[in-house]
Design a protein around this motif. Structure first.
Motif, PDB file in Angstrom:
ATOM      1  N   ILE A 126      43.471  18.359  37.941  1.00 58.57           N
ATOM      2  CA  ILE A 126      44.140  17.504  38.904  1.00 58.57           C
ATOM      3  C   ILE A 126      45.374  17.025  38.536  1.00 58.57           C
ATOM      4  CG2 ILE A 126      44.043  15.311  40.041  1.00 58.57           C
ATOM      5  CD1 ILE A 126      40.999  14.764  39.382  1.00 58.57           C
ATOM      6  N   ASP A 128      49.290  15.588  39.138  1.00 53.36           N
ATOM      7  CA  ASP A 128      49.985  14.705  39.558  1.00 53.36           C
ATOM      8  C   ASP A 128      51.502  14.915  39.699  1.00 53.36           C
ATOM      9  OD1 ASP A 128      51.214  12.294  40.588  1.00 53.36           O
ATOM     10  OD2 ASP A 128      51.019  11.213  38.637  1.00 53.36           O
ATOM     11  N   TRP A 134      48.815  16.827  34.140  1.00 51.81           N
ATOM     12  CA  TRP A 134      47.672  17.257  34.466  1.00 51.81           C
ATOM     13  C   TRP A 134      46.272  16.487  33.731  1.00 51.81           C
ATOM     14  CZ3 TRP A 134      51.914  19.626  32.715  1.00 51.81           C
ATOM     15  CH2 TRP A 134      52.228  20.644  33.615  1.00 51.81           C
ATOM     16  N   VAL A 135      45.396  16.344  34.450  1.00 49.05           N
ATOM     17  CA  VAL A 135      43.972  15.978  33.735  1.00 49.05           C
ATOM     18  C   VAL A 135      43.296  17.217  33.951  1.00 49.05           C
ATOM     19  CG1 VAL A 135      42.039  14.749  34.112  1.00 49.05           C
ATOM     20  CG2 VAL A 135      44.193  13.506  34.100  1.00 49.05           C
ATOM     21  N   LEU A 145      44.314  14.718  29.189  1.00 48.72           N
ATOM     22  CA  LEU A 145      45.470  14.549  30.035  1.00 48.72           C
ATOM     23  C   LEU A 145      46.373  15.591  29.090  1.00 48.72           C
ATOM     24  CD1 LEU A 145      47.287  12.979  31.876  1.00 48.72           C
ATOM     25  CD2 LEU A 145      47.630  11.098  29.904  1.00 48.72           C
ATOM     26  N   HIS A 201      43.461  10.553  42.247  1.00 46.18           N
ATOM     27  CA  HIS A 201      43.788   9.623  41.369  1.00 46.18           C
ATOM     28  C   HIS A 201      42.960   8.834  41.020  1.00 46.18           C
ATOM     29  CE1 HIS A 201      48.314   9.971  40.585  1.00 46.18           C
ATOM     30  NE2 HIS A 201      48.321  10.611  41.862  1.00 46.18           N
ATOM     31  N   TYR A 203      39.619   9.785  40.476  1.00 47.08           N
ATOM     32  CA  TYR A 203      38.936  10.269  39.358  1.00 47.08           C
ATOM     33  C   TYR A 203      39.899  10.311  38.122  1.00 47.08           C
ATOM     34  CZ  TYR A 203      35.278  12.540  41.883  1.00 47.08           C
ATOM     35  OH  TYR A 203      33.966  12.638  42.816  1.00 47.08           O
ATOM     36  N   ARG A 204      41.273  10.557  38.253  1.00 45.60           N
ATOM     37  CA  ARG A 204      42.209  10.278  36.918  1.00 45.60           C
ATOM     38  C   ARG A 204      41.706   8.975  36.367  1.00 45.60           C
ATOM     39  NH1 ARG A 204      47.021  13.787  36.446  1.00 45.60           N
ATOM     40  NH2 ARG A 204      48.045  11.732  35.712  1.00 45.60           N
ATOM     41  N   GLY A 227      36.931  16.694  39.840  1.00 42.30           N
ATOM     42  CA  GLY A 227      36.809  15.354  39.592  1.00 42.30           C
ATOM     43  C   GLY A 227      35.587  14.959  38.730  1.00 42.30           C
TER      44      GLY A 227
END
Length: 274
Positions: A126, A128, A134-135, A145, A201, A203-204, A227
């Motif tokens: 994921i 951003d 990134w995650v 992260l 976001h 899930y993050r 996620g």
């Protein structure tokens, strides 16, 4: 390396797509650049389509044997979704998760990708674009992260809490009206139940220990495969409403993600009863 997809290369590709196609159009969408798909809250923009085209073309170069399943490609050809369950290798992409927010000029959207091997999600990313980080999770390796400066931080979910202290996100829009009223009434039992209208976001934040739970009724693979894996690798208990594992083959049955199994069971019994 996961199967035949280089996860670092895939992560960098999401960043490239955001830099080239998504961020330049953010708050700069013209007339005709935003279109309704199924209803007024289900949108697609020129940025979604351009970003997916770029990601698809690059994936074809470095993972030519992978089946590409993109949200916008599948909207144009729904039969693509049928290929996911039996694919030896697949890359699943949501070019902009949170398109409603993006089109409204709100900086809460992400780019998501997952790698599926023989029906099992083996990696999830994921990205951003606003935070430029990134995650990322690969099965069995934890959730991380990854910052633009190269530093990494291992993620871990929050500890459980009493029902009245729980904080989380719940997407209730796909329930029938009567069931939605029941669920929304039940959500008064927890401390906070909200929705970012952006699974990326949600899930993050969950994987970073900021929420106790997430709930989704509709399960499209581009919205949840990455996620769900990230949540599991951060220590969460993840299952469909009937308690069965969530897999790449599932597009219904609901999904409840919680800090631990005890919290999952509590929420399923007291709140998400439908």
């Amino acid at each position: 390396m996961t199967e035949t997809v280089d996860i670092a290369q895939l992560a960098n590709l999401l960043q490239e797509a955001a830099a080239r196609e998504i961020l330049p159009r953010f708050r700069n969408l013209g007339t005709g650049d935003v279109r309704m798909k199924t209803e007024a809250i289900d949108l697609v923009t020129e940025a979604d389509e351009a970003a997916e085209r770029l990601i698809k073309s690059r994936v074809a170069e470095f993972a030519p044997d992978a089946v590409f399943i993109g949200e916008e490609s599948t909207a144009a050809d729904p039969t693509l979704l049928d290929k996911l369950a039996d694919a030896t290798l697949a890359v699943v992409v949501d070019p902009i998760d949170g398109t409603f927010n993006y089109a409204a000029g709100m900086p809460l959207f992400g780019v998501m990708a997952s790698v599926v091997a023989n029906g099992e999600t083996v990696a999830g990313i994921i990205y951003d674009p606003m935070g430029n980080d990134w995650v990322i999770a690969e099965r069995g390796s934890g959730a991380w992260l990854c910052k633009a400066d190269g530093s990494q931080e291992r993620l871990s979910v929050s500890v459980g809490a009493p029902l009245e202290a729980l904080v989380g996100c719940a997407s209730t829009g796909f329930y029938e009206a009567e069931d939605r009223r029941t669920i929304m009434s039940n959500m008064a039992k927890v401390r906070i139940a909200t929705s970012y209208r952006c699974a990326a976001h949600e899930y993050r934040a969950f994987a970073g220990g900021h929420f106790h739970f997430l709930m989704y009724k509709k399960l499209m693979p581009w919205d949840h495969l990455a996620g769900a894996l990230i949540a599991e690798e951060a220590g969460a208990y993840v299952a469909r409403f009937d308690g069965s594992p969530y897999t790449a083959r599932d597009i219904d049955g609901g999904l409840l993600v919680a800090s631990d199994r005890e919290t999952w069971t509590l929420l399923r019994r007291e709140v998400f009863v439908k």
